[in-house]
Design an enzyme around this catalytic site. Structure first.
Site, PDB file in Angstrom:
ATOM      1  N   TYR A   1       0.846  -1.199   0.000  1.00 47.15           N
ATOM      2  CA  TYR A   1       0.000   0.000   0.000  1.00 47.15           C
ATOM      3  C   TYR A   1       0.879   1.246   0.000  1.00 47.15           C
ATOM      4  O   TYR A   1       1.991   1.242   0.553  1.00 47.15           O
ATOM      5  CB  TYR A   1      -0.924  -0.015   1.238  1.00 47.15           C
ATOM      6  CG  TYR A   1      -1.870   1.149   1.275  1.00 47.15           C
ATOM      7  CD1 TYR A   1      -2.741   1.390   0.216  1.00 47.15           C
ATOM      8  CD2 TYR A   1      -1.885   2.023   2.367  1.00 47.15           C
ATOM      9  CE1 TYR A   1      -3.586   2.476   0.230  1.00 47.15           C
ATOM     10  CE2 TYR A   1      -2.743   3.112   2.390  1.00 47.15           C
ATOM     11  CZ  TYR A   1      -3.582   3.333   1.315  1.00 47.15           C
ATOM     12  OH  TYR A   1      -4.422   4.412   1.329  1.00 47.15           O
TER      13      TYR A   1
ATOM     14  N   TYR B   1      -2.714   4.445   9.259  1.00 45.26           N
ATOM     15  CA  TYR B   1      -2.158   3.171   8.799  1.00 45.26           C
ATOM     16  C   TYR B   1      -1.094   2.657   9.776  1.00 45.26           C
ATOM     17  O   TYR B   1      -0.692   1.509   9.718  1.00 45.26           O
ATOM     18  CB  TYR B   1      -1.603   3.340   7.379  1.00 45.26           C
ATOM     19  CG  TYR B   1      -1.615   2.081   6.555  1.00 45.26           C
ATOM     20  CD1 TYR B   1      -2.820   1.449   6.224  1.00 45.26           C
ATOM     21  CD2 TYR B   1      -0.431   1.519   6.108  1.00 45.26           C
ATOM     22  CE1 TYR B   1      -2.828   0.294   5.475  1.00 45.26           C
ATOM     23  CE2 TYR B   1      -0.429   0.370   5.347  1.00 45.26           C
ATOM     24  CZ  TYR B   1      -1.627  -0.241   5.034  1.00 45.26           C
ATOM     25  OH  TYR B   1      -1.622  -1.380   4.278  1.00 45.26           O
TER      26      TYR B   1
HETATM   27  P1  NAI Z   1      -7.487 -10.127   4.288  1.00 42.92           P
HETATM   28  O1  NAI Z   1      -7.717  -9.889   5.739  1.00 42.92           O
HETATM   29  O2  NAI Z   1      -8.540 -10.813   3.525  1.00 42.92           O
HETATM   30  O3  NAI Z   1      -6.090 -10.903   4.069  1.00 42.92           O
HETATM   31  C1  NAI Z   1      -5.020 -10.874   4.976  1.00 42.92           C
HETATM   32  C2  NAI Z   1      -4.564 -12.310   5.132  1.00 42.92           C
HETATM   33  O4  NAI Z   1      -3.387 -12.440   5.925  1.00 42.92           O
HETATM   34  C3  NAI Z   1      -5.641 -13.175   5.804  1.00 42.92           C
HETATM   35  O5  NAI Z   1      -5.985 -14.260   4.956  1.00 42.92           O
HETATM   36  C4  NAI Z   1      -4.945 -13.654   7.051  1.00 42.92           C
HETATM   37  O6  NAI Z   1      -5.418 -14.900   7.529  1.00 42.92           O
HETATM   38  C5  NAI Z   1      -3.506 -13.694   6.562  1.00 42.92           C
HETATM   39  N1  NAI Z   1      -2.554 -13.840   7.660  1.00 42.92           N
HETATM   40  C6  NAI Z   1      -2.467 -13.081   8.799  1.00 42.92           C
HETATM   41  N2  NAI Z   1      -1.492 -13.568   9.578  1.00 42.92           N
HETATM   42  C7  NAI Z   1      -0.933 -14.635   8.924  1.00 42.92           C
HETATM   43  C8  NAI Z   1       0.125 -15.535   9.224  1.00 42.92           C
HETATM   44  N3  NAI Z   1       0.817 -15.448  10.368  1.00 42.92           N
HETATM   45  N4  NAI Z   1       0.426 -16.504   8.330  1.00 42.92           N
HETATM   46  C9  NAI Z   1      -0.266 -16.614   7.166  1.00 42.92           C
HETATM   47  N5  NAI Z   1      -1.279 -15.775   6.831  1.00 42.92           N
HETATM   48  C10 NAI Z   1      -1.601 -14.803   7.705  1.00 42.92           C
HETATM   49  O7  NAI Z   1      -7.205  -8.673   3.676  1.00 42.92           O
HETATM   50  P2  NAI Z   1      -6.657  -8.173   2.250  1.00 42.92           P
HETATM   51  O8  NAI Z   1      -7.023  -6.738   2.204  1.00 42.92           O
HETATM   52  O9  NAI Z   1      -7.093  -9.079   1.175  1.00 42.92           O
HETATM   53  O10 NAI Z   1      -5.086  -8.233   2.453  1.00 42.92           O
HETATM   54  C11 NAI Z   1      -4.212  -8.889   1.569  1.00 42.92           C
HETATM   55  C12 NAI Z   1      -2.960  -8.060   1.329  1.00 42.92           C
HETATM   56  O11 NAI Z   1      -3.316  -6.883   0.582  1.00 42.92           O
HETATM   57  C13 NAI Z   1      -2.279  -7.574   2.610  1.00 42.92           C
HETATM   58  O12 NAI Z   1      -0.883  -7.608   2.433  1.00 42.92           O
HETATM   59  C14 NAI Z   1      -2.766  -6.130   2.687  1.00 42.92           C
HETATM   60  O13 NAI Z   1      -1.924  -5.324   3.455  1.00 42.92           O
HETATM   61  C15 NAI Z   1      -2.716  -5.774   1.199  1.00 42.92           C
HETATM   62  N6  NAI Z   1      -3.420  -4.556   0.843  1.00 42.92           N
HETATM   63  C16 NAI Z   1      -4.716  -4.369   1.216  1.00 42.92           C
HETATM   64  C17 NAI Z   1      -5.366  -3.179   0.924  1.00 42.92           C
HETATM   65  C18 NAI Z   1      -6.766  -2.955   1.399  1.00 42.92           C
HETATM   66  O14 NAI Z   1      -7.191  -1.786   1.430  1.00 42.92           O
HETATM   67  N7  NAI Z   1      -7.514  -3.999   1.733  1.00 42.92           N
HETATM   68  C19 NAI Z   1      -4.703  -2.105   0.168  1.00 42.92           C
HETATM   69  C20 NAI Z   1      -3.351  -2.417  -0.229  1.00 42.92           C
HETATM   70  C21 NAI Z   1      -2.738  -3.599   0.110  1.00 42.92           C
END
Ligand code: NAI
Length: 267
Positions: free
Chosen positions: A149, A159
């Site tokens: 991000y 953030y």
């Molecule tokens: P999400 O909450 O659906 O996905 C985050 C994932 O990380 C979850 O599946 C969670 O179980 C997993 N996770 C957490 N701890 C873990 C561990 N110890 N081992 C393995 N997996 C673990 O949310 P999202 O938004 O789909 O996030 C995915 C990526 O996208 C992240 O890196 C987030 O920072 C990034 N992102 C998200 C944005 C947003 O506005 N939603 C914007 C830009 C980037």
């Protein structure tokens, strides 16, 4: 929509928690484009059960791994190699900050929580690539991606320490990407617009983020499907020479100084 862009390609997709997750959409799109993959997530996330639906839909196995644990990652990669032989792509879609979750202010960070969030959100990308490196399990012209991000480059106060984690994550993509070049594998990060997901919605003032970014982006915010399509392009053979880049998938937000929509609010 399918163009068979990933026909015959094999990979691992980390981070599909529920059908709002960006990784969920990536898995759906990769499947449509002909890829086969293993879905992985932290064991605690898997117990919530929704991943089985995605696994059935995409014909994938689900293998739990805490991405901070080298032991778990070794087991996961051994299983992936046993199933597929060498791999063509990896998606790291993992993020979590304990300080964000617990509403701890940036000026008053809890450093144990900071370390945990840094390990989960940034260092885990190094660990994933290290295990893949040691097992020498990537095909030539493979592609490794992580999601990030723009708070890595510009300050978005709420953030919190995730901004620093993202800066570190992007650094790892560049640094490890250099070495992967020897093996003709590319490593990039995609910097995505704010997107409504479990992790995204955890950030204080997220609705404001989302609306502001929408107004500040000439094309509007990129949604999870847009991100998934970009990931497909980056896993396909059409982007073989792109590496060590932070690629913005943000409707132009990162290059816009101001937009008419925002100016009008201040006139
Ligand atoms: P999400 O909450 O659906 O996905 C985050 C994932 O990380 C979850 O599946 C969670 O179980 C997993 N996770 C957490 N701890 C873990 C561990 N110890 N081992 C393995 N997996 C673990 O949310 P999202 O938004 O789909 O996030 C995915 C990526 O996208 C992240 O890196 C987030 O920072 C990034 N992102 C998200 C944005 C947003 O506005 N939603 C914007 C830009 C980037």
């Amino acid at each position: 929509m399918s163009n068979g862009l990933l026909k015959g390609k094999k990979g691992i997709i980390f981070g599909a928690l529920n059908n709002q997750s960006i990784a969920w959409k990536v898995a759906e799109r990769c499947h449509e484009e002909g890829a086969e993959f293993i879905l992985s997530n932290a064991p605690i996330a898997m117990r919530m059960g929704e991943m089985d639906e995605l696994a059935a839909k995409t014909g994938s196995d689900v293998i739990g791994a805490d991405a901070t644990s080298l032991e778990d990652l070794n087991k996961l990669f051994d299983a992936a190699i046993a199933k597929f032989g060498k791999l063509d792509f990896i998606l790291h879609s993992i993020g979590m900050s304990v300080n964000v979750r617990k509403g701890k202010h940036y000026t008053d960070l809890n450093y144990d929580w900071l370390q945990k969030g840094w390990d989960v959100s940034a260092v885990s990308f190094h660990k994933v690539m290290r295990v893949a490196w040691e097992k020498d399990c990537m095909n030539e012209w493979g592609s490794i991606l992580a999601l990030t991000y723009i708070a890595a480059q510009r300050t978005f106060p709420d953030y919190n320490d995730m901004a620093d984690n993202k800066a570190y994550l992007e650094g790892i993509a560049r640094s490890f990407g250099y070495y992967w070049g020897e093996r003709k594998v590319r490593v990039n990060t995609i910097s995505q617009s704010p997107t409504v997901t479990t992790a995204g919605s955890g950030v204080k003032g997220f609705g404001g983020f989302l609306g502001y970014a929408e107004a500040m982006s000439p094309l509007g915010n990129a949604n999870a499907l847009d991100c998934a399509n970009y990931c497909v392009a980056m896993f396909s053979d059409l982007t073989r020479m792109v590496t060590m880049q932070n690629l913005f998938n943000d409707g132009g937000f990162s290059s816009a100084g101001v937009t008419q929509k925002v100016v009008e609010r201040f006139e």
